[in-house]
Scaffold this active site. Structure first.
Site, PDB file in Angstrom:
ATOM      1  CG  ASP A 138       5.329   0.144   3.960  1.00  0.00           C
ATOM      2  OD1 ASP A 138       4.996   0.775   2.939  1.00  0.00           O
ATOM      3  OD2 ASP A 138       5.544  -1.081   3.960  1.00  0.00           O
ATOM      4  NE  ARG A 189      10.270  -8.587   5.297  1.00  0.00           N
ATOM      5  CZ  ARG A 189      10.542  -7.995   4.145  1.00  0.00           C
ATOM      6  NH1 ARG A 189      11.777  -7.979   3.669  1.00  0.00           N
ATOM      7  NH2 ARG A 189       9.599  -7.397   3.463  1.00  0.00           N
ATOM      8  CE1 TYR A 233      13.011  20.412  42.263  1.00  0.00           C
ATOM      9  CE2 TYR A 233      12.495  20.481  44.617  1.00  0.00           C
ATOM     10  CZ  TYR A 233      12.106  20.284  43.297  1.00  0.00           C
ATOM     11  OH  TYR A 233      10.806  19.967  43.020  1.00  0.00           O
ATOM     12  CB  THR A 254      -2.143  -5.015  -1.848  1.00  0.00           C
ATOM     13  OG1 THR A 254      -1.780  -5.776  -3.007  1.00  0.00           O
ATOM     14  CG2 THR A 254      -0.923  -4.925  -0.947  1.00  0.00           C
ATOM     15  CG  LEU A 261      -3.551  -0.718   1.047  1.00  0.00           C
ATOM     16  CD1 LEU A 261      -3.197  -1.890   0.138  1.00  0.00           C
ATOM     17  CD2 LEU A 261      -5.054  -0.669   1.281  1.00  0.00           C
ATOM     18  CD  GLN A 317      -6.734  -6.969   4.221  1.00  0.00           C
ATOM     19  OE1 GLN A 317      -5.854  -6.251   4.683  1.00  0.00           O
ATOM     20  NE2 GLN A 317      -6.577  -7.687   3.120  1.00  0.00           N
TER      21      GLN A 317
HETATM   22  C1  UD1 Z   1       3.887  -4.327  -2.674  1.00  0.00           C
HETATM   23  C2  UD1 Z   1       3.519  -4.435  -4.148  1.00  0.00           C
HETATM   24  C3  UD1 Z   1       4.768  -4.354  -4.995  1.00  0.00           C
HETATM   25  C4  UD1 Z   1       5.491  -3.064  -4.704  1.00  0.00           C
HETATM   26  C5  UD1 Z   1       5.791  -2.933  -3.228  1.00  0.00           C
HETATM   27  C6  UD1 Z   1       6.326  -1.576  -2.904  1.00  0.00           C
HETATM   28  C7  UD1 Z   1       1.516  -5.823  -4.196  1.00  0.00           C
HETATM   29  C8  UD1 Z   1       0.978  -7.167  -4.480  1.00  0.00           C
HETATM   30  N1  UD1 Z   1       2.821  -5.678  -4.367  1.00  0.00           N
HETATM   31  O1  UD1 Z   1       4.653  -5.480  -2.353  1.00  0.00           O
HETATM   32  O2  UD1 Z   1       4.473  -4.435  -6.349  1.00  0.00           O
HETATM   33  O3  UD1 Z   1       6.668  -2.976  -5.455  1.00  0.00           O
HETATM   34  O4  UD1 Z   1       4.604  -3.119  -2.433  1.00  0.00           O
HETATM   35  O5  UD1 Z   1       6.650  -1.485  -1.548  1.00  0.00           O
HETATM   36  O6  UD1 Z   1       0.761  -4.930  -3.869  1.00  0.00           O
HETATM   37  N2  UD1 Z   1      -1.397  -4.831   3.315  1.00  0.00           N
HETATM   38  C9  UD1 Z   1      -2.667  -4.892   3.834  1.00  0.00           C
HETATM   39  N3  UD1 Z   1      -3.369  -6.053   3.742  1.00  0.00           N
HETATM   40  C10 UD1 Z   1      -2.861  -7.157   3.162  1.00  0.00           C
HETATM   41  C11 UD1 Z   1      -1.560  -7.118   2.632  1.00  0.00           C
HETATM   42  C12 UD1 Z   1      -0.840  -5.926   2.735  1.00  0.00           C
HETATM   43  O7  UD1 Z   1      -3.165  -3.899   4.357  1.00  0.00           O
HETATM   44  O8  UD1 Z   1      -3.578  -8.157   3.133  1.00  0.00           O
HETATM   45  C13 UD1 Z   1      -0.633  -3.592   3.413  1.00  0.00           C
HETATM   46  C14 UD1 Z   1       0.607  -3.730   4.247  1.00  0.00           C
HETATM   47  O9  UD1 Z   1       0.339  -3.363   5.607  1.00  0.00           O
HETATM   48  C15 UD1 Z   1       1.558  -2.732   3.602  1.00  0.00           C
HETATM   49  C16 UD1 Z   1       1.099  -2.674   2.155  1.00  0.00           C
HETATM   50  O10 UD1 Z   1      -0.200  -3.218   2.135  1.00  0.00           O
HETATM   51  O11 UD1 Z   1       1.429  -1.420   4.129  1.00  0.00           O
HETATM   52  C17 UD1 Z   1       2.021  -3.428   1.212  1.00  0.00           C
HETATM   53  O12 UD1 Z   1       2.065  -4.775   1.581  1.00  0.00           O
HETATM   54  P1  UD1 Z   1       3.392  -5.622   1.504  1.00  0.00           P
HETATM   55  O13 UD1 Z   1       3.089  -6.998   1.936  1.00  0.00           O
HETATM   56  O14 UD1 Z   1       4.503  -4.896   2.160  1.00  0.00           O
HETATM   57  O15 UD1 Z   1       3.633  -5.643  -0.084  1.00  0.00           O
HETATM   58  P2  UD1 Z   1       4.993  -5.925  -0.838  1.00  0.00           P
HETATM   59  O16 UD1 Z   1       5.229  -7.383  -0.879  1.00  0.00           O
HETATM   60  O17 UD1 Z   1       6.036  -5.056  -0.288  1.00  0.00           O
HETATM   61 CA    CA Z   2       6.459  -3.753   1.562  1.00  0.00          CA
END
Ligand code: UD1
Ligand code: CA
Length: 453
Positions: free
Chosen positions: A102, A15, A364, A78, A8, A72
C-alpha cells in the site's frame, strides 16, 4: 543469488470503507498492488509471491501470471503473513524482500538500495527507515547508545519517550531467508493477538546479529494508504511525478495540476497539453499535437500535428494533421485519416474517414467507410441500425452529402455523387449522380470536377 519478493496484501483495509480490496484501489489507473509489483522488479530475481487474504479471489484474478499467491487465513499480523510463504520459498531463495502493498510511491531504486545494504550487512536484516516530524502511526526505530538498531516498537506499544523518536519504520525489509524462516517461529504474540514481523529485529539483535537501516531521504515515497484521504494525496503526488516525466521528455503542459495522465500513456515531443485533460489507458500520442483544453482520451492513438479541442476519444485512431472539436466524440473503431476535419457535435463509431474528409457539424457516422475528400454536410446521419442489426455504409471519394441527409444502411454511395439537403437515401447511388428527396430518387447525371491536390 536468488532474491524473492513477498508482498503483503491480506489485510482488510478497514479504514478504506470499501467493498473493493484495498490493494485493488487504483492510483493513476493501476491498482496499488500493480505499483508494488512494479517497484520490486528491479531488486529481485524470482517471481514475486503475494500473500492474499481479504478479497483473495479478486486480487488473485488481477495478478494472473504476474505473481504466485498464498492464502493467509485468518490474518494474524505481518509476521504471520510472511510465515505463510515459508513452505513455498524455503530452500528456493537466498534473500527475501518483504514489502507492504500500500505504498505506491515507493521507487524501485529505493528497494535496490535496500538489497545493497543487506549485501553489505553481516547480519540477517536490513530495512528502510525515514526521519519525519509527523510519525503517522509508523513503528519507531529504537537505537542503542552506540547507534546500532535495537528494535522496532509499534506506536501503540511505545512508551512516551519512544513516541518522540523521529526515525520510522517504512515497511520494506530485506532478510537472509534461512535466518528469517526460523526467526518467524520465535515471534511472540503481541497484546493485540498478532505476530509482528517487526519483532524479528529484536530477535536478531538478541542473537548478537547486526540489523541495518537504509535511510531514505524522500518522505513522499513512504506515504502509505490507509484511508481515501491518503489515496487522493498519493494520486496527486503520482500525477506530479508522471507529468514531470512527460515534461522532461519534451511535452508542454500549461497546467500540470489539472492534467490527468495515467501510467502507460506515451506522448511525443512538442505536443502541448492544455488544462483539464484526461489521458487514460493504452494511449499513444505523437509529436507536435495540441490536445485540450477539456478533453478526454482513452485507449486511443494519435499521430502528429493533430488538434483535439474539447472532445472525447475512446478507442480511436487519428492519423496526422487531424483537426477535431470542439465537442466531437470518437467511439471505438473510429479512424480518421490525414487532414480529416471534424467540427462540433459530431460522433463517429466503427468507421474510417479517409484522408481529407470534412465533417463540419452535427453528424453521426457509424459502421461506415468514407472515401477521400468527401464532404459530410451538417446533420448527416448514417441510419446504421434497423433495431436488430448494424449495417454498413460505404461512401466513395469526392462525394458531397448535403445537409441533413439520412443514409439508410446498408448503402453504397458512388464516388462523385451528391445528395440534396434533407434527402433520405434508401437505395445505392451510382457514381457522379445527384439524388434528392424522400426517399431520394435519381434526377440527373453529373460532371465530376477534378480537384487539384
Ligand atoms: C506496519 C508496521 C509498522 C510500519 C508500518 C508502515 C508491523 C507490525 N508494523 O504497521 O512498523 O511503520 O506498517 O506502514 O508490521 N497484512 C497482511 N496480513 C496481516 C496483517 C497485515 O497481509 O495479517 C498486510 C496488510 O495488508 C498491509 C501490510 O501487511 O499491506 C501492513 O499491515 P498494516 O496493518 O497496515 O500495518 P501497520 O499497522 O500499518
Ligand atoms: Ca498500514
Amino acid at each position: 543469488m536468488k532474491i524473492t519478493a513477498i508482498l503483503l496484501a491480506a489485510g482488510q483495509g478497514t479504514r478504506m470503507k470499501s467493498n473493493l480490496p484495498k490493494v485493488l484501489h487504483p492510483i493513476a489507473g493501476r491498482p496499488l498492488i500493480w505499483h508494488a509489483l512494479e517497484a520490486i522488479k528491479q531488486s529481485t530475481t524470482e517471481k514475486p509471491l503475494v500473500v492474499v487474504g481479504h478479497g483473495a479471489e479478486e486480487v488473485t484474478k488481477f495478478l494472473g501470471a504476474t505473481a504466485q499467491t498464498v492464502l493467509q487465513e485468518p490474518q494474524l499480523g505481518t509476521g504471520h503473513a510472511v510465515m505463510q510463504a515459508e513452505s513455498l520459498l524455503k530452500g528456493n531463495t537466498d534473500y527475501v524482500v518483504v514489502c507492504y502493498s500500500d505504498m505506491p510511491l515507493l521507487r524501485g531504486e529505493t528497494l535496490v538500495k535496500l538489497v545493497e545494504t543487506q549485501k553489505a550487512n553481516t547480519g540477517p536484516i536490513s530495512m528502510l527507515s525515514v526521519v519525519a516530524d509527523d510519525p503517522r502511526g509508523f513503528g519507531r526505530i529504537v537505537r542503542k547508545s552506540d547507534g546500532t538498531v535495537a528494535a522496532i516498537v509499534e506506536e501503540h506499544e511505545a512508551s512516551e519517550k519512544q513516541k518522540q523518536i523521529k526515525e520510522l519504520n517504512v515497511g520494506g525489509y530485506c532478510f537472509e531467508a534461512e535466518w528469517l524462516w526460523q526467526a518467524l517461529h520465535r515471534i511472540p504474540l503481541s497484546k493485540k493477538g498478532e505476530y509482528y514481523l517487526t519483532d524479528t529485529v529484536e530477535l536478531a539483535v538478541r542473537d548478537g546479529l547486526s540489523v541495518q537501516a537504509a535511510l531514505m531521504d524522500d518522505l513522499e515515497e513512504t506515504i502509505g494508504i490507509n484511508t481515501r484521504i491518503h489515496l487522493a494525496e498519493v494520486e496527486t503526488a503520482m500525477r506530479r511525478r508522471i507529468n514531470q516525466g512527460h515534461m522532461l521528455n519534451g511535452v508542454t503542459m500549461m497546467d500540470p495540476a489539472s492534467t490527468y495522465i495515467e501510467i502507460g500513456v506515451t506522448i511525443g515531443r512538442d505536443t502541448v497539453i492544455m488544462p483539464n485533460t484526461y489521458i487514460h489507458g493504452e494511449t499513444e500520442i505523437g509529436e507536435g499535437n495540441l490536445i485540450g483544453p477539456n478533453t478526454i482520451i482513452r485507449d486511443s492513438k494519435i499521430g502528429n500535428r493533430c488538434k483535439v479541442l474539447a472532445s472525447v476519444l475512446e478507442g480511436a485512431l487519428l492519423e496526422d494533421d487531424v483537426d477535431m472539436g470542439p465537442f466531437a466524440h470518437l467511439r471505438k473503431g473510429a479512424h480518421l485519416g490525414n487532414h480529416v476535419h471534424m467540427g462540433n457535435f459530431g460522433e463517429v463509431k466503427d468507421s474510417y474517414l479517409s484522408d481529407g474528409v470534412k465533417m463540419g457539424h452535427f453528424s453521426y457516422i457509424g459502421n461506415a467507410q468514407i472515401g477521400t475528400q468527401t464532404n459530410i454536410g451538417a446533420g448527416t446521419i448514417t441510419c446504421n441500425y434497423d433495431g436488430e442489426k448494424k449495417h454498413p455504409t460505404v461512401i466513395g471519394a469526392d462525394v458531397f452529402i448535403g445537409s441533413d441527409t439520412m443514409l439508410v444502411a446498408p448503402l453504397k454511395i458512388g464516388a462523385g455523387a451528391h445528395t440534396g439537403a434533407g434527402a433520405v437515401v434508401t437505395k445505392d447511388v451510382p457514381e457522379d449522380t445527384l439524388v434528392v428527396g424522400m426517399p431520394a430518387r435519381a434526377i440527373k447525371k453529373l460532371e465530376r470536377k477534378t480537384k487539384e491536390s
